[in-house]
Structures are given as C-alpha cells and as structure tokens.
Design a protein around this motif. Structure first.
Motif, PDB file in Angstrom:
ATOM      1  N   ASP A  48       0.896  -1.117   0.095  1.00  0.00           N
ATOM      2  CA  ASP A  48      -0.041   0.000   0.010  1.00  0.00           C
ATOM      3  C   ASP A  48       0.921   1.194   0.046  1.00  0.00           C
ATOM      4  O   ASP A  48       0.485   2.075  -0.694  1.00  0.00           O
ATOM      5  N   ASN A  49       1.985   1.263   0.905  1.00  0.00           N
ATOM      6  CA  ASN A  49       2.853   2.490   0.826  1.00  0.00           C
ATOM      7  C   ASN A  49       3.531   2.579  -0.448  1.00  0.00           C
ATOM      8  O   ASN A  49       3.561   3.690  -0.839  1.00  0.00           O
ATOM      9  N   LEU A  50       3.927   1.545  -1.306  1.00  0.00           N
ATOM     10  CA  LEU A  50       4.543   1.540  -2.509  1.00  0.00           C
ATOM     11  C   LEU A  50       3.422   2.421  -3.575  1.00  0.00           C
ATOM     12  O   LEU A  50       3.724   3.218  -4.390  1.00  0.00           O
ATOM     13  N   GLU A  51       2.161   1.911  -3.441  1.00  0.00           N
ATOM     14  CA  GLU A  51       1.134   2.438  -4.332  1.00  0.00           C
ATOM     15  C   GLU A  51       1.047   3.698  -4.095  1.00  0.00           C
ATOM     16  O   GLU A  51       0.568   4.509  -4.985  1.00  0.00           O
ATOM     17  N   ALA A  52       0.915   4.281  -2.959  1.00  0.00           N
ATOM     18  CA  ALA A  52       0.744   5.664  -2.467  1.00  0.00           C
ATOM     19  C   ALA A  52       1.751   6.313  -2.984  1.00  0.00           C
ATOM     20  O   ALA A  52       1.221   7.696  -3.473  1.00  0.00           O
ATOM     21  N   GLN A  53       3.000   6.023  -3.184  1.00  0.00           N
ATOM     22  CA  GLN A  53       4.242   6.688  -3.570  1.00  0.00           C
ATOM     23  C   GLN A  53       3.733   6.873  -5.116  1.00  0.00           C
ATOM     24  O   GLN A  53       4.085   7.947  -5.570  1.00  0.00           O
ATOM     25  N   LEU A  54       3.341   5.764  -5.870  1.00  0.00           N
ATOM     26  CA  LEU A  54       3.139   5.825  -7.196  1.00  0.00           C
ATOM     27  C   LEU A  54       1.937   6.781  -7.648  1.00  0.00           C
ATOM     28  O   LEU A  54       2.062   7.649  -8.424  1.00  0.00           O
ATOM     29  N   ASN A  55       0.990   6.855  -6.730  1.00  0.00           N
ATOM     30  CA  ASN A  55      -0.321   7.453  -6.931  1.00  0.00           C
ATOM     31  C   ASN A  55      -0.080   9.013  -6.603  1.00  0.00           C
ATOM     32  O   ASN A  55      -0.565   9.936  -7.445  1.00  0.00           O
ATOM     33  N   GLU A  56       1.042   9.311  -5.831  1.00  0.00           N
ATOM     34  CA  GLU A  56       1.262  10.805  -5.594  1.00  0.00           C
ATOM     35  C   GLU A  56       2.058  11.304  -6.800  1.00  0.00           C
ATOM     36  O   GLU A  56       1.918  12.678  -6.978  1.00  0.00           O
ATOM     37  N   LYS A  57       2.775  10.530  -7.573  1.00  0.00           N
ATOM     38  CA  LYS A  57       3.461  10.965  -8.545  1.00  0.00           C
ATOM     39  C   LYS A  57       2.510  10.816  -9.997  1.00  0.00           C
ATOM     40  O   LYS A  57       3.322  10.798 -11.070  1.00  0.00           O
ATOM     41  N   GLY A  58       1.497  10.231  -9.976  1.00  0.00           N
ATOM     42  CA  GLY A  58       0.516  10.015 -11.184  1.00  0.00           C
ATOM     43  C   GLY A  58       0.942   8.927 -11.957  1.00  0.00           C
ATOM     44  O   GLY A  58       0.513   8.905 -13.261  1.00  0.00           O
ATOM     45  N   PHE A  59       1.550   7.698 -11.285  1.00  0.00           N
ATOM     46  CA  PHE A  59       1.831   6.488 -12.376  1.00  0.00           C
ATOM     47  C   PHE A  59       0.544   5.691 -12.404  1.00  0.00           C
ATOM     48  O   PHE A  59      -0.329   5.460 -11.248  1.00  0.00           O
ATOM     49  N   THR A  60       0.268   5.056 -13.361  1.00  0.00           N
ATOM     50  CA  THR A  60      -0.813   4.022 -13.657  1.00  0.00           C
ATOM     51  C   THR A  60      -0.078   2.738 -13.143  1.00  0.00           C
ATOM     52  O   THR A  60       0.925   2.461 -13.296  1.00  0.00           O
ATOM     53  N   HIS A  61      -0.860   1.894 -12.254  1.00  0.00           N
ATOM     54  CA  HIS A  61      -0.315   0.555 -11.908  1.00  0.00           C
ATOM     55  C   HIS A  61      -1.201  -0.223 -11.586  1.00  0.00           C
ATOM     56  O   HIS A  61      -2.322   0.071 -11.409  1.00  0.00           O
ATOM     57  N   ASN A  62      -0.960  -1.687 -11.325  1.00  0.00           N
ATOM     58  CA  ASN A  62      -1.800  -2.667 -10.849  1.00  0.00           C
ATOM     59  C   ASN A  62      -1.157  -3.706  -9.884  1.00  0.00           C
ATOM     60  O   ASN A  62       0.138  -3.538  -9.835  1.00  0.00           O
ATOM     61  N   ARG A  63      -1.603  -4.429  -9.271  1.00  0.00           N
ATOM     62  CA  ARG A  63      -0.833  -5.315  -8.294  1.00  0.00           C
ATOM     63  C   ARG A  63      -1.162  -6.769  -8.888  1.00  0.00           C
ATOM     64  O   ARG A  63      -2.399  -7.227  -8.896  1.00  0.00           O
ATOM     65  N   PHE A  64      -0.288  -7.819  -8.479  1.00  0.00           N
ATOM     66  CA  PHE A  64      -0.212  -9.006  -8.260  1.00  0.00           C
ATOM     67  C   PHE A  64       0.296  -9.624  -7.257  1.00  0.00           C
ATOM     68  O   PHE A  64       1.558  -9.696  -6.820  1.00  0.00           O
ATOM     69  N   THR A  65      -0.651 -10.351  -6.080  1.00  0.00           N
ATOM     70  CA  THR A  65      -0.189 -10.691  -4.772  1.00  0.00           C
ATOM     71  C   THR A  65      -0.291 -12.154  -4.641  1.00  0.00           C
ATOM     72  O   THR A  65      -0.384 -12.757  -3.650  1.00  0.00           O
ATOM     73  N   GLY A  66      -0.300 -13.068  -5.977  1.00  0.00           N
ATOM     74  CA  GLY A  66      -0.287 -14.469  -5.773  1.00  0.00           C
ATOM     75  C   GLY A  66       0.794 -15.219  -5.593  1.00  0.00           C
ATOM     76  O   GLY A  66       0.823 -16.428  -6.280  1.00  0.00           O
ATOM     77  N   VAL A  67       1.898 -14.431  -5.227  1.00  0.00           N
ATOM     78  CA  VAL A  67       3.257 -14.902  -5.142  1.00  0.00           C
ATOM     79  C   VAL A  67       2.975 -16.188  -3.978  1.00  0.00           C
ATOM     80  O   VAL A  67       2.688 -16.031  -2.885  1.00  0.00           O
ATOM     81  N   VAL A  68       3.702 -17.252  -4.365  1.00  0.00           N
ATOM     82  CA  VAL A  68       3.821 -18.660  -3.424  1.00  0.00           C
ATOM     83  C   VAL A  68       5.306 -18.767  -3.104  1.00  0.00           C
ATOM     84  O   VAL A  68       6.047 -18.491  -3.826  1.00  0.00           O
ATOM     85  N   PRO A  69       5.462 -19.372  -2.029  1.00  0.00           N
ATOM     86  CA  PRO A  69       6.983 -19.814  -1.718  1.00  0.00           C
ATOM     87  C   PRO A  69       7.351 -20.922  -2.695  1.00  0.00           C
ATOM     88  O   PRO A  69       6.437 -21.680  -2.902  1.00  0.00           O
ATOM     89  N   ASP A  70       8.608 -20.811  -2.948  1.00  0.00           N
ATOM     90  CA  ASP A  70       9.231 -21.636  -4.042  1.00  0.00           C
ATOM     91  C   ASP A  70       7.997 -21.497  -5.366  1.00  0.00           C
ATOM     92  O   ASP A  70       7.499 -22.446  -5.798  1.00  0.00           O
ATOM     93  N   PRO A  71       8.198 -20.368  -5.998  1.00  0.00           N
ATOM     94  CA  PRO A  71       7.212 -19.828  -7.034  1.00  0.00           C
ATOM     95  C   PRO A  71       6.984 -20.941  -7.971  1.00  0.00           C
ATOM     96  O   PRO A  71       7.890 -21.668  -8.592  1.00  0.00           O
ATOM     97  N   THR A  72       5.707 -21.140  -8.464  1.00  0.00           N
ATOM     98  CA  THR A  72       5.416 -22.277  -9.230  1.00  0.00           C
ATOM     99  C   THR A  72       4.982 -21.909 -10.725  1.00  0.00           C
ATOM    100  O   THR A  72       4.616 -20.722 -10.764  1.00  0.00           O
ATOM    101  N   THR A  73       4.874 -22.750 -11.535  1.00  0.00           N
ATOM    102  CA  THR A  73       4.400 -22.450 -13.075  1.00  0.00           C
ATOM    103  C   THR A  73       3.068 -21.866 -12.738  1.00  0.00           C
ATOM    104  O   THR A  73       2.528 -21.142 -13.732  1.00  0.00           O
ATOM    105  N   ASP A  74       2.139 -22.556 -12.142  1.00  0.00           N
ATOM    106  CA  ASP A  74       0.869 -22.020 -11.959  1.00  0.00           C
ATOM    107  C   ASP A  74       0.870 -20.720 -11.431  1.00  0.00           C
ATOM    108  O   ASP A  74      -0.236 -19.761 -11.888  1.00  0.00           O
TER     109      ASP A  74
END
Length: 386
Positions: A48-74
């Motif tokens: 959220d803090n990172l997104e707030a920094q981007l919003n303040e500077k007018g950047f378009t952005h989105n998030r993906f938070t589906g990271v899993v330990p030992d990342p998988t092909t899924d």
C-alpha cells in the motif's frame, strides 16, 4: 582469461532507498508497472505504501499478490493473466526471493507462448519486460542475478532458468525492510548468501571480479550473521547482511553456483524445505567432499571468514573451515533432513530423482570436484541424518 559481467543498470543501496521507486521509474522512462508481492508483505502495509508513492506521482499501476513460496508455474500463469489485463511496461517485485523470481518469470514470459519449462537451463531467456527489484530479505541476492528458480507444477521439478531477460534493470536494496525478519528466515537466508559467496569463489567459472566480491560477502556474513539472528534490531548487522546478500548475488550470477545448489533444489521441490535451509543442510558435508578439488581456494575462504589463521597450512585451514561451518549450522539450529521430518524411506526413494535433477541443472559441473550420479547418491545418503 576474460569474464562476462552482468549487473543491474541501476543499483541503489542504503536506508530508505525503497522509497525511490517513482524516481527510478522516471529515470528509466517507465509509466505503468505491475507490482508483484505476497500476502505477508501486503499484511505489513508495504505494498500500500508503494502504491501511495506511485499515486502521488501520477503513475498508472496494478498489483499481483499471488506469489507463493518456491514459485510455481501455476503462480506464474496467474500473474501473466493479470499482466495482460493492462498495458504494463515493467514489473516491480517487492518481497523476498520468491517474489523477485516470480516477477522475473512473468516479465520474461510476457511475450512468449511456450511453457516456461521450454526455457529451463540449458536454454536461456534473454529478453522481456524491465524488472525492478526491491528485496525484503537478506539472502537470495536475486535482485542482482540473471537467474530464477521455478517449480514445475506438473513434474515438481525445481527448474533453473537463466538469461539476461531475468536480470533486473534496477534494484533498490534497503536494509530497513529486513528489520522485521524472524530468526529462522534470517538464519536460512543468511546461509543462502554464504553459499552463494563460497560457491562463486570456488566455482570453475570464478574470475578476479567475482573473487573480490565473494570474499567481501563471506567476511561480512561470518562476522554479522549470528548477531543479526540474536539481535534483530541491530542496524549494523542488518545493513551488513543486506549488502552481503547483494554481493553474493552479484558473485554467483557472474561465476555460477556449484554442487550445493545443484543438490539443494531437488530437496526443496520434493520435500518443501525452504531454499536457504536446504542449502544449509548440505553446506558442511558438500564442502568437505569438494575441498580436494580446490584446497587453496577453500583455505582462503577459511582465512577470510577468520575461521583459520594466516599461519595455518591449507590443510589445517580447511579442517577448521568444516568445523566452523558445522558449528555455524548448529548455532543457527539448522535441521538435518531427518530432524526436519523426512523419513529415511522417503529420502531413499527420492534419491534417484534428486540426483538426476541435480545433474540436469548443470550446477555440479561448476564444482571444483565434479561428481557423477553415484557420488551424488552417496552424498545424499550422508546428508540425511548428519
């Protein structure tokens, strides 16, 4: 002798540099990042803090938070789905090695149609979307490497992927993000960094550039790792470990890892042992077996970490190295595969697969003493209960 050195184009190191993302995006001419992280980082409010920094500077952005330990092909496939919903021109990883490797794979596969298994070593991924890495753990060094490790969901193989498309264009290395790391994570990622530095120094692809960086990383880890574990608020220790992790990443990315990592990846894939911990399980025994291939180099490591004296012969220094590595693993309560909960029967059944995958990764061929399948099998036998 020539050496091919690859580094992030922008490398910012120090307290607070994680707040410089908008400035770095401007410097690179990037407008629309996909932020990649995990649920734990989200719970801390850091995304959220990172997104707030981007919003303040007018950047378009989105998030993906589906990271899993030992990342998988899924997980990579899910991230690619989110990426393709927008017009993203880069990816930003906020998190540990799993988040950074996930971001790397998503960036490299953004414009490819084949499955990522088609690009595992010895194939390469040499292009992709720009990657910006903001590590929150002091361990993997992935923010400065052209490598990623992805588990194939279908086969459970932990695949090593390599190529310039996996090298972050920028890394913001802020040790303050590691102050909340718990003891187990601090210990495991710290030993992971030690393995990176040690393996890079004894690798058959070692070179004068990586040697100095690897030795500096080893010295700092030997001095500060126990303190970082015992005193989590110690800023000096945390800062030293964070720098050492990045140095270790630079060293192994440009000199290669060896047998420890080659044998470690299958343990993680088949038994879900955290990556740093599986390296630590192997570190003393594999080092002891490998010493005869480069006794002078291992002795230099022992002296650099102050495990041995300058007056010690190489033989004595190497004996002290193994004793000190065993003591370090004991002090940091590194389990054996047996004490981790892997039965002897499970371990024995998996050894042929683990040996095959270890050799297939190519890492054992970089070892000072190159093993065959039978020797790797014997080493897996030795490690189980030691």
């Amino acid at each position: 002798m020539s050496a091919n050195i690859n580094l992030p184009r922008i490398l910012r190191i120090g307290a607070g540099v994680s707040r410089l993302l908008p400035e770095v995006l401007d410097e690179l001419g990037l407008k629309d990042p996909l932020l990649i992280s995990d649920d734990f980082i989200v719970s801390l409010g850091w995304l959220d803090n990172l997104e707030a920094q981007l919003n303040e500077k007018g950047f378009t952005h989105n998030r993906f938070t589906g990271v899993v330990p030992d990342p998988t092909t899924d997980a990579i496939a899910a991230g690619l789905t989110v990426l393709k919903q927008g017009q993203h021109d880069c990816v930003v990883a906020l998190g540990g090695g799993s988040s950074i490797d996930t971001a790397k794979a998503i960036a490299a596969m953004a414009n490819r149609d084949q499955a990522i298994r088609c690009y595992k070593v010895p194939q390469t991924l040499d292009d992709g979307l720009p990657i910006i890495a903001i590590p929150t753990t002091a361990g993997t060094g992935s923010e400065a490497t052209r490598a990623a490790v992805i588990t194939d969901t279908e086969t459970q193989e932990k695949m090593l992927c390599m190529g310039l498309g996996l090298m972050p264009v920028a890394a913001l290395v802020d040790f303050e993000l590691t102050m909340t790391m718990p003891l187990r994570l601090t210990a495991d990622t710290g030993i992971d960094s030690l393995c990176h530095a040690l393996e890079a120094y004894v690798s058959r692809h070692a070179n004068p550039f990586t040697d100095t960086i690897a030795l500096a990383s080893m010295a700092a880890i030997a001095k500060h790792l126990r303190t970082a574990c015992q005193e989590p608020d110690n800023r000096e220790a945390r800062e030293a470990m964070m720098l050492a992790a990045t140095q270790g990443g630079i060293a192994f990315s440009n000199a290669s890892v060896t047998l420890i990592h080659g044998m470690s990846r299958p343990i993680g894939a088949l038994f879900h042992v955290p990556h740093g911990m599986s390296n630590a399980m192997l570190l003393p025994d594999i080092t002891a077996w490998s010493i005869s291939g480069a006794p002078a180099r291992y002795a230099c490591c022992a002296r650099t970490m102050q495990f041995a004296n300058s007056s010690d012969s190489d033989e004595v220094a190497n004996q002290k190295l193994i004793i000190a590595l065993r003591q370090l693993c004991s002090d940091l309560q590194v389990p054996t595969p047996a004490s981790f909960g892997i039965s002897k029967a499970q371990w024995q059944q998996a050894i042929p697969t683990m040996a095959q995958q270890a050799l297939g990764s190519g890492s054992p061929a970089n070892n000072p003493l190159i093993p065959n399948a039978e020797q790797i099998t014997a080493l897996y036998d030795t490690v189980w209960g030691n």
